[in-house]
Write an enzyme that holds these catalytic residues in place. Structure first.
Site, PDB file in Angstrom:
ATOM      1  N   ASP A 105       0.844  -1.187   0.000  1.00 19.34           N
ATOM      2  CA  ASP A 105       0.000   0.000   0.000  1.00 19.34           C
ATOM      3  C   ASP A 105       0.887   1.247   0.000  1.00 19.34           C
ATOM      4  O   ASP A 105       1.546   1.532   1.005  1.00 19.34           O
ATOM      5  CB  ASP A 105      -0.885  -0.049   1.268  1.00 19.34           C
ATOM      6  CG  ASP A 105      -2.026   0.947   1.234  1.00 19.34           C
ATOM      7  OD1 ASP A 105      -2.165   1.643   0.223  1.00 19.34           O
ATOM      8  OD2 ASP A 105      -2.779   1.009   2.227  1.00 19.34           O
ATOM      9  N   ASP A 106       0.937   1.947  -1.115  1.00 20.44           N
ATOM     10  CA  ASP A 106       1.726   3.187  -1.251  1.00 20.44           C
ATOM     11  C   ASP A 106       3.241   2.962  -1.326  1.00 20.44           C
ATOM     12  O   ASP A 106       4.012   3.865  -0.981  1.00 20.44           O
ATOM     13  CB  ASP A 106       1.457   4.176  -0.093  1.00 20.44           C
ATOM     14  CG  ASP A 106       0.033   4.674   0.008  1.00 20.44           C
ATOM     15  OD1 ASP A 106      -0.807   4.252  -0.796  1.00 20.44           O
ATOM     16  OD2 ASP A 106      -0.232   5.503   0.907  1.00 20.44           O
ATOM     17  N   CYS A 148      -5.686   3.916  -4.043  1.00 25.42           N
ATOM     18  CA  CYS A 148      -5.891   2.522  -3.664  1.00 25.42           C
ATOM     19  C   CYS A 148      -7.110   1.825  -4.253  1.00 25.42           C
ATOM     20  O   CYS A 148      -7.017   0.812  -4.954  1.00 25.42           O
ATOM     21  CB  CYS A 148      -5.963   2.511  -2.146  1.00 25.42           C
ATOM     22  SG  CYS A 148      -6.549   1.034  -1.436  1.00 25.42           S
ATOM     23  N   ARG A 184      -7.189  -1.463  -6.802  1.00 22.64           N
ATOM     24  CA  ARG A 184      -7.612  -2.784  -6.308  1.00 22.64           C
ATOM     25  C   ARG A 184      -8.803  -3.301  -7.103  1.00 22.64           C
ATOM     26  O   ARG A 184      -8.934  -4.499  -7.355  1.00 22.64           O
ATOM     27  CB  ARG A 184      -7.936  -2.698  -4.804  1.00 22.64           C
ATOM     28  CG  ARG A 184      -6.666  -2.653  -3.991  1.00 22.64           C
ATOM     29  CD  ARG A 184      -6.853  -2.128  -2.580  1.00 22.64           C
ATOM     30  NE  ARG A 184      -5.582  -1.557  -2.163  1.00 22.64           N
ATOM     31  CZ  ARG A 184      -4.710  -2.149  -1.339  1.00 22.64           C
ATOM     32  NH1 ARG A 184      -5.006  -3.285  -0.776  1.00 22.64           N
ATOM     33  NH2 ARG A 184      -3.552  -1.577  -1.068  1.00 22.64           N
ATOM     34  N   LYS A 215      -5.622  -5.600   3.724  1.00 24.64           N
ATOM     35  CA  LYS A 215      -6.423  -4.409   3.416  1.00 24.64           C
ATOM     36  C   LYS A 215      -7.426  -4.687   2.296  1.00 24.64           C
ATOM     37  O   LYS A 215      -7.059  -5.202   1.253  1.00 24.64           O
ATOM     38  CB  LYS A 215      -5.479  -3.274   2.984  1.00 24.64           C
ATOM     39  CG  LYS A 215      -6.211  -2.028   2.547  1.00 24.64           C
ATOM     40  CD  LYS A 215      -5.252  -0.888   2.211  1.00 24.64           C
ATOM     41  CE  LYS A 215      -6.032   0.325   1.710  1.00 24.64           C
ATOM     42  NZ  LYS A 215      -5.168   1.482   1.478  1.00 24.64           N
ATOM     43  N   HIS A 228     -10.608  -2.260   1.330  1.00 25.76           N
ATOM     44  CA  HIS A 228     -10.862  -0.935   0.743  1.00 25.76           C
ATOM     45  C   HIS A 228     -11.635  -0.964  -0.572  1.00 25.76           C
ATOM     46  O   HIS A 228     -11.376  -0.173  -1.479  1.00 25.76           O
ATOM     47  CB  HIS A 228      -9.549  -0.148   0.561  1.00 25.76           C
ATOM     48  CG  HIS A 228      -9.765   1.337   0.690  1.00 25.76           C
ATOM     49  ND1 HIS A 228      -8.792   2.269   0.399  1.00 25.76           N
ATOM     50  CD2 HIS A 228     -10.862   2.055   1.059  1.00 25.76           C
ATOM     51  CE1 HIS A 228      -9.271   3.487   0.585  1.00 25.76           C
ATOM     52  NE2 HIS A 228     -10.544   3.372   0.985  1.00 25.76           N
ATOM     53  N   SER A 242     -11.968 -14.752   4.026  1.00 30.20           N
ATOM     54  CA  SER A 242     -11.481 -13.375   4.087  1.00 30.20           C
ATOM     55  C   SER A 242     -11.167 -12.969   5.521  1.00 30.20           C
ATOM     56  O   SER A 242     -11.914 -13.278   6.448  1.00 30.20           O
ATOM     57  CB  SER A 242     -12.521 -12.407   3.486  1.00 30.20           C
ATOM     58  OG  SER A 242     -13.721 -12.411   4.217  1.00 30.20           O
ATOM     59  N   HIS A 276       1.480   2.701   4.079  1.00 26.55           N
ATOM     60  CA  HIS A 276       0.394   3.679   4.201  1.00 26.55           C
ATOM     61  C   HIS A 276       0.357   4.254   5.624  1.00 26.55           C
ATOM     62  O   HIS A 276       0.790   3.594   6.565  1.00 26.55           O
ATOM     63  CB  HIS A 276      -0.925   2.966   3.885  1.00 26.55           C
ATOM     64  CG  HIS A 276      -2.092   3.867   3.641  1.00 26.55           C
ATOM     65  ND1 HIS A 276      -2.777   4.482   4.659  1.00 26.55           N
ATOM     66  CD2 HIS A 276      -2.706   4.252   2.498  1.00 26.55           C
ATOM     67  CE1 HIS A 276      -3.755   5.219   4.150  1.00 26.55           C
ATOM     68  NE2 HIS A 276      -3.739   5.090   2.830  1.00 26.55           N
ATOM     69  N   ASP A 334      -0.195  -0.742  -4.786  1.00 27.79           N
ATOM     70  CA  ASP A 334      -1.439  -0.202  -5.348  1.00 27.79           C
ATOM     71  C   ASP A 334      -1.306   1.197  -5.934  1.00 27.79           C
ATOM     72  O   ASP A 334      -2.115   1.622  -6.740  1.00 27.79           O
ATOM     73  CB  ASP A 334      -2.563  -0.239  -4.295  1.00 27.79           C
ATOM     74  CG  ASP A 334      -2.323   0.727  -3.135  1.00 27.79           C
ATOM     75  OD1 ASP A 334      -1.173   1.167  -2.923  1.00 27.79           O
ATOM     76  OD2 ASP A 334      -3.298   1.038  -2.425  1.00 27.79           O
ATOM     77  N   ASN A 335      -0.290   1.921  -5.510  1.00 24.88           N
ATOM     78  CA  ASN A 335      -0.029   3.264  -6.060  1.00 24.88           C
ATOM     79  C   ASN A 335       1.335   3.719  -5.549  1.00 24.88           C
ATOM     80  O   ASN A 335       1.943   3.048  -4.703  1.00 24.88           O
ATOM     81  CB  ASN A 335      -1.132   4.273  -5.678  1.00 24.88           C
ATOM     82  CG  ASN A 335      -1.408   4.358  -4.194  1.00 24.88           C
ATOM     83  OD1 ASN A 335      -2.446   3.893  -3.735  1.00 24.88           O
ATOM     84  ND2 ASN A 335      -0.490   4.935  -3.427  1.00 24.88           N
ATOM     85  N   LYS A 390       1.996   9.456  -5.237  1.00 28.27           N
ATOM     86  CA  LYS A 390       0.592   9.104  -5.031  1.00 28.27           C
ATOM     87  C   LYS A 390      -0.285  10.270  -5.500  1.00 28.27           C
ATOM     88  O   LYS A 390       0.108  11.421  -5.349  1.00 28.27           O
ATOM     89  CB  LYS A 390       0.374   8.813  -3.543  1.00 28.27           C
ATOM     90  CG  LYS A 390      -1.006   8.347  -3.174  1.00 28.27           C
ATOM     91  CD  LYS A 390      -1.075   7.995  -1.690  1.00 28.27           C
ATOM     92  CE  LYS A 390      -2.471   7.535  -1.298  1.00 28.27           C
ATOM     93  NZ  LYS A 390      -2.516   7.085   0.111  1.00 28.27           N
TER      94      LYS A 390
END
Ligand code: NG6
Ligand code: CA
Length: 506
Positions: free
Chosen positions: A43-44, A83, A87, A136, A138, A164, A279, A331-332, A361
Site C-alpha cells: 500500500d503506497d 488505492c 484494487r 487491506k 478498501h 477473508s 500507508h 497499489d499506487n 501518489k
C-alpha cells in the site's frame, strides 16, 4: 461384527474407493499441476522504495529475492494513483474509470464490485482453486447500510473469496477492527459498534478537540475519532474489545496468511495478501522502530520486507515454493506526509521513494502508477529484468490463461508469456488514472490532457500532473518527465489524442 458384515463393508468400501477414487485421483492430479497463486500487494510503496529497484538508503533483502530471482518489471503499473481504483482493476480486470464509484472509499461505502461481476478469485474458483484474502480490502462492504454488529454481506466472500480476513478500508479509517468472513472479530455484543462519516457520537473525543489524547499528531484530515492514540478519518463508538492493535497489525496479517497457506497446502490455492504498509498511520512494531534511521515510513518498509521473508519461509517449509507463482506489486506510488506528522519528510535523507520518476501518489506523472512489479516462480521463471509494459489489470486474463480458463475482459490482456519471461513485449497502450483524471501511455510516450486544478497538492507536496496545456513525454529518453514535447511534436500529440479518445470512447 460378523465376518459376513465385515466382508460386505470391506467390499462396499473398496468398491466405493475403486469406483470413486479413480476420477477423483485424476482431478487431484490435474489440480496438483496447477500452481498456487499469491499476490503480495503493498500500500503506497514507491518505485524507488526497494533496493532491488535502486534504493541505496534502505535495504529490502527479502523482497529483493523475489525481484532478483524472478522477473523484475521496469514498466509495471497499477491502473491508478490511489488505492480503491487500483484494487478494483486488479481483481476485476476492468479499468476503474469505467466505474464512476471507483474512487477512495470511506469505511462505510457499499461493496464496489458487483456480486455478478467476474473477479480473479471467482475465475480461479471455477478452475478448482481455494481462494483467500488477508489484509487491506478498501473496496466497500455491504449495501450501504452496514450494521457492524451483524453478519456483513456482501463482502469479499460474495465476490469470489472462500475466506477473508480483512480491515474494511484503510489503517487510518474507521472501523478499526478486523472482519473475518463477514463478521467483526472479537465483537462484544454488549458493546456494539457504531460508525459514521458524517458526525461524531455524543461525548466521544476527537483528534480535533482533544489533541491531548493523541500520540500521533494529525497534519491534514485525520482528526476524527481517536483509536490507540491515533486520530482517524471517520467516527466510531463502541467495539472496544474488537479494536485492532496498530503495532501488531503486520504480525497479525502475517500469521493469518501463513496459516492460510498451511491449511490449504493440499489444494491449489489463491491468496491475495494485501499489506497495510507503508500507508499512514505508520506504526512499526517496536522491534522495527528506529531500524531504518528514516522514521516510521522507512521502518514499516523494513517491517514489510521482514514479513515477506517470513511468508516465503512458510511456503518453503511447506514444500510449496516450486509450485507457487508469486506476484508482488503496490497499489499506487509513494507519499511522505499523507496526513500525520511522522517524520517521513524530516528523516528522508537521500532516499528517493519515487526513484527517478516524477510525482507520487495521486499523480498522473509516472510515480503515481508505475510501481515495483515482479513475478517469481522458483525453478520455472528465469531471473531477468523486463521492460515490457504490464499492468495489474492484466492479471485476470493472464491467470485465466495460466489455469485453463478462457475468462477475459475488454481491458485485461493475457500477458502470461510476458509474466513468465517467455515473451519480451507487453501491452501497446495503457490508460492510467489518478483521482478521476486519465492519461495515455502508448509505446514510449505518455500524453496527459489538459486539466484544471492545482498543479501541486500542497498538503502532501506532490505534483499531480495538472496543466492548462497538453503534456507529451518520451519516457525512454526522459523518464523524469522534465521535457514536454507536445509543441515540438504535434503529429505524435495528434495520434495520442486520437488513441486516447478511442479508448475512452469519446
Ligand atoms: C486520503 C487521505 C489519505 C489516505 C488516502 C487513501 C486525507 C486528508 N487524506 O483522503 O491519508 O488515507 O485518502 O489512500 O484524509 S489510499 O492509498 O487508500 O488510496
Ligand atoms: Ca494505497
Amino acid at each position: 461384527m460378523s465376518f459376513k458384515i465385515k466382508l460386505l463393508l470391506g467390499l462396499t468400501a473398496s468398491t466405493i474407493l475403486w469406483s470413486c477414487s479413480s476420477p477423483k485421483e485424476e482431478t487431484a492430479k490435474t489440480e496438483a499441476k496447477k500452481p498456487n497463486i499469491v499476490i503480495i500487494y503493498m500500500d503506497d510503496l514507491g518505485y524507488g522504495d526497494l533496493s532491488a529497484y535502486g534504493a541505496t538508503e534502505i535495504s529490502t533483502p527479502n523482497i529483493d529475492k523475489l525481484a532478483n530471482g524472478g522477473i523484475r518489471f521496469t514498466n509495471g503499473y497499477a491502473t491508478s494513483a490511489t488505492c480503491t481504483p487500483s484494487r478494483y482493476a486488479l481483481l476485476t480486470g476492468v479499468y476503474p474509470w469505467r466505474n464512476k464509484d471507483a474512487k477512495i472509499l470511506p469505511g462505510t461505502a457499499p461493496l464496489l464490485i458487483s456480486t455478478s461481476q467476474m473477479t480473479v478469485p471467482k475465475m480461479l474458483k471455477g478452475q478448482g482453486y481455494e481462494t483467500g484474502v488477508v489484509g487491506k480490502w478498501h473496496l466497500g462492504l455491504g449495501n450501504g447500510d452496514v450494521d457492524w454488529n451483524e453478519h456483513i454481506s456482501p463482502s469479499p466472500n460474495e465476490v469470489g473469496f472462500d475466506y477473508s480476513y480483512i480491515m474494511a478500508a484503510t489503517q487510518d479509517r474507521v472501523p478499526t477492527v478486523y472482519i473475518e468472513n463477514g463478521d467483526v472479530v472479537n465483537l462484544d455484543p454488549n458493546d456494539p459498534i457504531e460508525v459514521s462519516y458524517d458526525q461524531n457520537f455524543e461525548g466521544e473525543p476527537t483528534g480535533k478537540d482533544n489533541p491531548e489524547l493523541t500520540t500521533m499528531k494529525w497534519h491534514h484530515g485525520h482528526n476524527n475519532s481517536i483509536v490507540n492514540g491515533i486520530p482517524r478519518i471517520g467516527f466510531m463508538k463502541g467495539g472496544e474489545a474488537a479494536k485492532w492493535s496498530d503495532v501488531d497489525m503486520a504480525d497479525h496479517f502475517l500469521e493469518k496468511a501463513q496459516s492460510y497457506v498451511k491449511s490449504h497446502k493440499d489444494r491449489p490455492f489463491f491468496l491475495y495478501y494485501a499489506f497495510q504498509q507503508p500507508h499512514v498511520p505508520r506504526t512499526p512494531n517496536p522491534r522495527f522502530v528506529g531500524k531504518s534511521g528514516m522514521g516510521p515510513r522507512g521502518d514499516v518498509i523494513l517491517e514489510a520486507d521482514w514479513m515477506v521473508g517470513e511468508f516465503m519461509k512458510t511456503l518453503e517449509d511447506e514444500g510449496l515454493l516450486e509450485n507457487t507463482l508469486i506476484i508482488f506489486s503496490s497499489d499506487n506510488g509513494p507519499v511522505l506526509n499523507d496526513g500525520y506528522y511522522d517524520d517521513a519528510v524530516e528523516k528522508l535523507g537521500d532516499h528517493t521513494p519515487a526513484g527517478p520518476l516524477r510525482g507520487g501518489k495521486y499523480s498522473l506523472f509516472e510515480a503515481g502508477t508505475r510501481v515495483p512489479f515482479m513475478v517469481y516462480w522458483k525453478g520455472k521463471i528465469q531471473p531477468q529484468v523486463s521492460e515490457a509494459l504490464v499492468c495489474q489489470l492484466d492479471l485476470l486474463s493472464s491467470l485465466a490463461a495460466l489455469t485453463g480458463s478462457s475468462e477475459t475482459t475488454d481491458d485485461s490482456q493475457n500477458l502470461m508469456p510476458t509474466f513468465l519471461g517467455e515473451e519480451k513485449s507487453g501491452r501497446t497502450d495503457l490508460m492510467i488514472e489518478a483521482t478521476g483524471r486519465t492519461a495515455l501511455r502508448k509505446g514510449e510516450w505518455l500524453m496527459i490532457p489538459p486539466y484544471n486544478g492545482v498543479a501541486v497538492i500542497q498538503s502532501v507536496n506532490i505534483e499531480i500532473g495538472n496543466a492548462k496545456e497538453y503534456q507529451l513525454y518520451n519516457l525512454t529518453s526522459d523518464i523524469g518527465q522534465t521535457n514536454n514535447l507536445a509543441q515540438e511534436n504535434p503529429e505524435k500529440l495528434e495520434q495520442m489524442i486520437g488513441d486516447y479518445e478511442t479508448i475512452r470512447g469519446e
